[in-house]
Design an enzyme around this catalytic site. Sequence first.
Site, PDB file in Angstrom:
ATOM      1  N   GLY A   3       9.634   5.986   3.128  1.00  0.00           N
ATOM      2  CA  GLY A   3       9.755   4.728   2.394  1.00  0.00           C
ATOM      3  C   GLY A   3       8.965   3.554   2.949  1.00  0.00           C
ATOM      4  CB  THR A   4       5.966   3.087   5.122  1.00  0.00           C
ATOM      5  OG1 THR A   4       5.014   3.913   4.474  1.00  0.00           O
ATOM      6  CG2 THR A   4       6.553   3.788   6.341  1.00  0.00           C
ATOM      7  CG  ASN A   5       3.449   3.207   0.199  1.00  0.00           C
ATOM      8  OD1 ASN A   5       2.546   2.380   0.122  1.00  0.00           O
ATOM      9  ND2 ASN A   5       3.280   4.419   0.713  1.00  0.00           N
ATOM     10  CG  LEU A  50       8.747  12.397 -12.443  1.00  0.00           C
ATOM     11  CD1 LEU A  50       8.517  10.894 -12.467  1.00  0.00           C
ATOM     12  CD2 LEU A  50      10.227  12.723 -12.465  1.00  0.00           C
ATOM     13  CG  HIS A  64      -3.254  10.421  -4.294  1.00  0.00           C
ATOM     14  ND1 HIS A  64      -2.423  11.517  -4.183  1.00  0.00           N
ATOM     15  CD2 HIS A  64      -4.466  10.810  -3.833  1.00  0.00           C
ATOM     16  CE1 HIS A  64      -3.108  12.532  -3.676  1.00  0.00           C
ATOM     17  NE2 HIS A  64      -4.354  12.121  -3.464  1.00  0.00           N
TER      18      HIS A  64
HETATM   19  C1  GAR Z   1       2.297   7.959   1.260  1.00  0.00           C
HETATM   20  O1  GAR Z   1       1.142   8.138   2.028  1.00  0.00           O
HETATM   21  C2  GAR Z   1       1.998   8.186  -0.215  1.00  0.00           C
HETATM   22  O2  GAR Z   1       0.741   7.717  -0.601  1.00  0.00           O
HETATM   23  C3  GAR Z   1       2.062   9.690  -0.280  1.00  0.00           C
HETATM   24  O3  GAR Z   1       3.133  10.057   0.556  1.00  0.00           O
HETATM   25  C4  GAR Z   1       3.323   9.053   1.559  1.00  0.00           C
HETATM   26  C5  GAR Z   1       4.745   8.543   1.487  1.00  0.00           C
HETATM   27  O4  GAR Z   1       5.033   7.673   2.521  1.00  0.00           O
HETATM   28  N1  GAR Z   1       2.236  10.117  -1.630  1.00  0.00           N
HETATM   29  C6  GAR Z   1       1.688  11.235  -2.101  1.00  0.00           C
HETATM   30  O5  GAR Z   1       1.040  11.999  -1.437  1.00  0.00           O
HETATM   31  C7  GAR Z   1       1.954  11.488  -3.584  1.00  0.00           C
HETATM   32  N2  GAR Z   1       0.996  12.426  -4.093  1.00  0.00           N
HETATM   33  P1  GAR Z   1       6.238   6.624   2.446  1.00  0.00           P
HETATM   34  O6  GAR Z   1       7.500   7.403   2.046  1.00  0.00           O
HETATM   35  O7  GAR Z   1       6.352   6.125   3.855  1.00  0.00           O
HETATM   36  O8  GAR Z   1       5.874   5.562   1.465  1.00  0.00           O
END
Ligand code: GAR
Length: 210
Positions: free
Chosen positions: A12-14, A94, A110
Amino acid sequence: MKNIVVLVSGGGTNLQALMDAQSRGELRGGRITCVLSSNPDAYALTRAANAGIPTIVLPRKAYPDNAAYSKAVLEALASVQADLIVLAGFMIILDKSLIQAYKNRIINVHPALIPSFCGDGFYGLHVHEKALEKGVKLTGATVHFVTEVCDGGPIILQKAVAVENGDTPEILQRRVMEQAEWKILPEAVSLFCEDRLTVIDGRAYIDYKE
Ligand code: GAR
């Protein structure tokens, strides 16, 4: 104000970047009203709770297939009256019923410059492993609208990040997050919430007002 619902599966950093932007007053035109997780153990749920944001947990394992799971997500989204769905490290594909119901209202981040290193099997750390294997000197992140083609929807924002000698997938992932994902995701969400994005013939256009 638009209702933003963030879908997560992991760290969940994003999500944190979006919540931090909101606390700084930089999430223009919208509010994060709910966080939905496919994983009951996701640390993203703790981040949401710490910020006082309501959460919904829909474990993927509790459903027989993606169609049944997408139906449950669709019902949850309707119950919270979502205007915008943000996939922030959401690791489930989804199905089309949900994508069609929220056409051009679902955005995904992405961790690569689409159309490189994207599509089936390219998620999380694997994306950076593949970029290092190929030896690219630039990678980055993309925020795009979600369509039925995996990672194939209209591109909203991209930001390039340099690959450095000695990078491991983990080091590169962190740099791409810090320098690209955590910046372009809140900006793309704001552009959507301010009604400054238009999709024509599969391409997204930004209305630059200033
Ligand atoms: C992030 O790097 C995101 O871009 C990637 O997973 C990570 C999740 O990190 N998403 C994908 O690869 C989707 N195809 P987070 O949980 O710390 O945000």
